[in-house]
Design a protein around this motif. Sequence first.
Motif, PDB file in Angstrom:
ATOM      1  N   THR A   1      -0.595  -0.599 -15.547  1.00  0.00           N
ATOM      2  CA  THR A   1       0.841  -0.855 -15.405  1.00  0.00           C
ATOM      3  C   THR A   1       1.112  -2.140 -14.641  1.00  0.00           C
ATOM      4  O   THR A   1       2.056  -2.876 -14.949  1.00  0.00           O
ATOM      5  CB  THR A   1       1.512   0.330 -14.685  1.00  0.00           C
ATOM      6  N   LEU A   2       0.281  -2.448 -13.658  1.00  0.00           N
ATOM      7  CA  LEU A   2       0.519  -3.629 -12.826  1.00  0.00           C
ATOM      8  C   LEU A   2      -0.021  -4.912 -13.442  1.00  0.00           C
ATOM      9  O   LEU A   2       0.504  -5.997 -13.136  1.00  0.00           O
ATOM     10  CB  LEU A   2      -0.108  -3.420 -11.440  1.00  0.00           C
ATOM     11  N   THR A   3      -1.025  -4.836 -14.296  1.00  0.00           N
ATOM     12  CA  THR A   3      -1.695  -6.053 -14.774  1.00  0.00           C
ATOM     13  C   THR A   3      -1.470  -6.359 -16.242  1.00  0.00           C
ATOM     14  O   THR A   3      -1.768  -7.478 -16.679  1.00  0.00           O
ATOM     15  CB  THR A   3      -3.213  -5.944 -14.523  1.00  0.00           C
ATOM     16  N   ASP A   4      -0.939  -5.421 -17.037  1.00  0.00           N
ATOM     17  CA  ASP A   4      -0.756  -5.682 -18.470  1.00  0.00           C
ATOM     18  C   ASP A   4       0.522  -6.474 -18.709  1.00  0.00           C
ATOM     19  O   ASP A   4       1.503  -6.365 -17.961  1.00  0.00           O
ATOM     20  CB  ASP A   4      -0.692  -4.367 -19.254  1.00  0.00           C
ATOM     21  N   ASP A   5       0.490  -7.273 -19.803  1.00  0.00           N
ATOM     22  CA  ASP A   5       1.666  -8.009 -20.291  1.00  0.00           C
ATOM     23  C   ASP A   5       2.293  -8.849 -19.173  1.00  0.00           C
ATOM     24  O   ASP A   5       3.465  -8.716 -18.835  1.00  0.00           O
ATOM     25  CB  ASP A   5       2.700  -7.033 -20.864  1.00  0.00           C
ATOM     26  N   LEU A   6       1.504  -9.759 -18.619  1.00  0.00           N
ATOM     27  CA  LEU A   6       1.990 -10.611 -17.522  1.00  0.00           C
ATOM     28  C   LEU A   6       2.737 -11.817 -18.087  1.00  0.00           C
ATOM     29  O   LEU A   6       2.381 -12.346 -19.143  1.00  0.00           O
ATOM     30  CB  LEU A   6       0.814 -11.088 -16.661  1.00  0.00           C
TER      31      LEU A   6
ATOM     32  N   ASP B   1       0.272  12.020  -8.482  1.00  0.00           N
ATOM     33  CA  ASP B   1      -0.829  12.324  -9.409  1.00  0.00           C
ATOM     34  C   ASP B   1      -0.953  11.301 -10.532  1.00  0.00           C
ATOM     35  O   ASP B   1      -1.354  11.645 -11.652  1.00  0.00           O
ATOM     36  CB  ASP B   1      -0.653  13.726 -10.003  1.00  0.00           C
ATOM     37  N   ALA B   2      -0.609  10.034 -10.257  1.00  0.00           N
ATOM     38  CA  ALA B   2      -0.852   8.978 -11.232  1.00  0.00           C
ATOM     39  C   ALA B   2      -2.308   8.529 -11.133  1.00  0.00           C
ATOM     40  O   ALA B   2      -2.817   8.292 -10.026  1.00  0.00           O
ATOM     41  CB  ALA B   2       0.081   7.795 -10.997  1.00  0.00           C
TER      42      ALA B   2
ATOM     43  N   PRO C   1       8.171  10.119 -12.212  1.00  0.00           N
ATOM     44  CA  PRO C   1       8.663  11.244 -11.412  1.00  0.00           C
ATOM     45  C   PRO C   1       7.514  12.161 -11.009  1.00  0.00           C
ATOM     46  O   PRO C   1       6.424  12.107 -11.588  1.00  0.00           O
ATOM     47  CB  PRO C   1       9.631  11.951 -12.364  1.00  0.00           C
ATOM     48  N   PRO C   2       7.707  13.013 -10.013  1.00  0.00           N
ATOM     49  CA  PRO C   2       6.653  13.965  -9.633  1.00  0.00           C
ATOM     50  C   PRO C   2       6.352  14.928 -10.785  1.00  0.00           C
ATOM     51  O   PRO C   2       7.219  15.244 -11.599  1.00  0.00           O
ATOM     52  CB  PRO C   2       7.237  14.695  -8.419  1.00  0.00           C
ATOM     53  N   LEU C   3       5.095  15.357 -10.849  1.00  0.00           N
ATOM     54  CA  LEU C   3       4.717  16.317 -11.883  1.00  0.00           C
ATOM     55  C   LEU C   3       5.402  17.652 -11.631  1.00  0.00           C
ATOM     56  O   LEU C   3       5.499  18.105 -10.484  1.00  0.00           O
ATOM     57  CB  LEU C   3       3.193  16.504 -11.887  1.00  0.00           C
ATOM     58  N   PRO C   4       5.884  18.299 -12.680  1.00  0.00           N
ATOM     59  CA  PRO C   4       6.530  19.605 -12.473  1.00  0.00           C
ATOM     60  C   PRO C   4       5.498  20.666 -12.122  1.00  0.00           C
ATOM     61  O   PRO C   4       4.325  20.598 -12.483  1.00  0.00           O
ATOM     62  CB  PRO C   4       7.182  19.885 -13.836  1.00  0.00           C
ATOM     63  N   GLY C   5       5.939  21.678 -11.372  1.00  0.00           N
ATOM     64  CA  GLY C   5       5.063  22.779 -10.996  1.00  0.00           C
ATOM     65  C   GLY C   5       4.921  23.794 -12.116  1.00  0.00           C
ATOM     66  O   GLY C   5       5.557  23.706 -13.182  1.00  0.00           O
TER      67      GLY C   5
ATOM     68  N   ALA D   1       0.815  -1.228   0.000  1.00  0.00           N
ATOM     69  CA  ALA D   1       0.000   0.000   0.000  1.00  0.00           C
ATOM     70  C   ALA D   1       0.844   1.272   0.000  1.00  0.00           C
ATOM     71  O   ALA D   1       0.527   2.227  -0.725  1.00  0.00           O
ATOM     72  CB  ALA D   1      -0.963  -0.016   1.187  1.00  0.00           C
ATOM     73  N   PRO D   2       1.954   1.394   0.785  1.00  0.00           N
ATOM     74  CA  PRO D   2       2.739   2.635   0.711  1.00  0.00           C
ATOM     75  C   PRO D   2       3.305   2.914  -0.678  1.00  0.00           C
ATOM     76  O   PRO D   2       3.383   4.077  -1.092  1.00  0.00           O
ATOM     77  CB  PRO D   2       3.850   2.404   1.741  1.00  0.00           C
ATOM     78  N   ALA D   3       3.702   1.857  -1.420  1.00  0.00           N
ATOM     79  CA  ALA D   3       4.240   2.078  -2.771  1.00  0.00           C
ATOM     80  C   ALA D   3       3.161   2.606  -3.713  1.00  0.00           C
ATOM     81  O   ALA D   3       3.397   3.524  -4.513  1.00  0.00           O
ATOM     82  CB  ALA D   3       4.839   0.786  -3.314  1.00  0.00           C
ATOM     83  N   VAL D   4       1.950   2.025  -3.625  1.00  0.00           N
ATOM     84  CA  VAL D   4       0.852   2.535  -4.462  1.00  0.00           C
ATOM     85  C   VAL D   4       0.478   3.951  -4.039  1.00  0.00           C
ATOM     86  O   VAL D   4       0.148   4.804  -4.888  1.00  0.00           O
ATOM     87  CB  VAL D   4      -0.355   1.574  -4.370  1.00  0.00           C
ATOM     88  N   ALA D   5       0.541   4.230  -2.742  1.00  0.00           N
ATOM     89  CA  ALA D   5       0.258   5.590  -2.285  1.00  0.00           C
ATOM     90  C   ALA D   5       1.263   6.587  -2.849  1.00  0.00           C
ATOM     91  O   ALA D   5       0.918   7.752  -3.110  1.00  0.00           O
ATOM     92  CB  ALA D   5       0.265   5.633  -0.760  1.00  0.00           C
ATOM     93  N   THR D   6       2.503   6.155  -3.054  1.00  0.00           N
ATOM     94  CA  THR D   6       3.498   7.041  -3.668  1.00  0.00           C
ATOM     95  C   THR D   6       3.109   7.392  -5.088  1.00  0.00           C
ATOM     96  O   THR D   6       3.263   8.535  -5.537  1.00  0.00           O
ATOM     97  CB  THR D   6       4.879   6.368  -3.635  1.00  0.00           C
ATOM     98  N   TRP D   7       2.593   6.396  -5.840  1.00  0.00           N
ATOM     99  CA  TRP D   7       2.109   6.676  -7.203  1.00  0.00           C
ATOM    100  C   TRP D   7       0.947   7.676  -7.165  1.00  0.00           C
ATOM    101  O   TRP D   7       0.900   8.618  -7.969  1.00  0.00           O
ATOM    102  CB  TRP D   7       1.682   5.381  -7.874  1.00  0.00           C
ATOM    103  N   LEU D   8       0.017   7.450  -6.250  1.00  0.00           N
ATOM    104  CA  LEU D   8      -1.130   8.368  -6.160  1.00  0.00           C
ATOM    105  C   LEU D   8      -0.679   9.757  -5.722  1.00  0.00           C
ATOM    106  O   LEU D   8      -1.234  10.764  -6.171  1.00  0.00           O
ATOM    107  CB  LEU D   8      -2.159   7.804  -5.182  1.00  0.00           C
ATOM    108  N   GLU D   9       0.312   9.828  -4.851  1.00  0.00           N
ATOM    109  CA  GLU D   9       0.816  11.121  -4.402  1.00  0.00           C
ATOM    110  C   GLU D   9       1.443  11.894  -5.562  1.00  0.00           C
ATOM    111  O   GLU D   9       1.452  13.123  -5.569  1.00  0.00           O
ATOM    112  CB  GLU D   9       1.835  10.904  -3.290  1.00  0.00           C
TER     113      GLU D   9
END
Length: 349
Positions: free
Chosen positions: A266-271, A257-258, A292-296, A247-255
């Motif tokens: 990204t997690l389920t394609d081309d298994l 702005d993914a 990477p984080p979105l630029p300001g 969960a913390p890794a996915v929260a980093t993606w959401l943080e």
Amino acid sequence: MDTQQNTALTRALAEVPGPLPTSGVIHITLPHTDRFTVVGNHLAQHPDLSCTAVGLAVRIQSLPQGTEVSIKALTARCQEGERRIAAALRELEAHGYLQRFRHRLPGQKVITRTVFCNQPAALLRPRSQAPVAAPVPAPVTVPASVPVPVTAQPPAQTQAQPQAHAPEPELNSEPDSQPEPDPEPAPAPPFVPLVPPPTAPKPPRPPLPQPGTLTPELDRAATALLSDLRRHAAEFTLSEGDIRQLAPAVATWLERDAHPDTIRRTLTDDLPRPLRHPVKLLKHRLTALLPPPLPGACDLTAPARPRVVVMPFQTCDDCDRAFRSPDPGHCRDCRETREHRGKDARVAA
């Protein structure tokens, strides 16, 4: 003839020790008395070598010393084309079974030496741990037309055998008519395997991404996204412990702005098929594909061009010459003339 063959097969099956398996291959092992080559299971069952590379390694291992094993020579002996043979040789070289290096002969001629090692991993063991080899029988002279059976020997024993009767490798260029005598050729470089030993330490895996601040909203959204993966791919039926760990890794993606749909694809394609370790795959993708984080807004603003100050033109009060200056007055020549006049007046006084 068919009945005789079936009878022989039935008799051989009856001599197989132990009960016969109900499925899979059944081995009928008959001892070889001549024309055989010993091949290790590390080569025959190598998980990273193709069947073409394994077969080509067995073919090279069975050839006598001094036989040419270039791509064209192997193509003439085998049914595969040059591309498949070249790719197989690259596989064997990458895993340490084959080594090619340049060697200078007397007369400034350079040839390519090819060394084949039947046990690359054994070269990495200390000499004290190397298995004791059986005594080498005396060499027997065999006519050139008769094929010679070759049994694979350990690398150290192969190098110790006399090379007096081994033919020199063929050269592409014609030899010099009068080569310069050389007392001793340069020693061949030692064989360096390219495959690390099985006991070599592996580099540590990178840690999972961690968000700057794991808020309850981010944790709830990440947990829901991981729990929902099994609706899109049944392989990702995760336990509660795995979800809390990821969960913390996915929260980093959401943080960063993914979008949740982007993370899910990204997690389920081309298994890979079959997928044996779904949690390890999720850890790898969440770490290696982290955006990477979105630029300001300030980062996207084009940098301001440096301002160029242009001096205006002025007209000299004495000579009416145009010159550039922020303030009106006199040009440089007139200023110098005025300075000289002032000095002369002070000297005269």
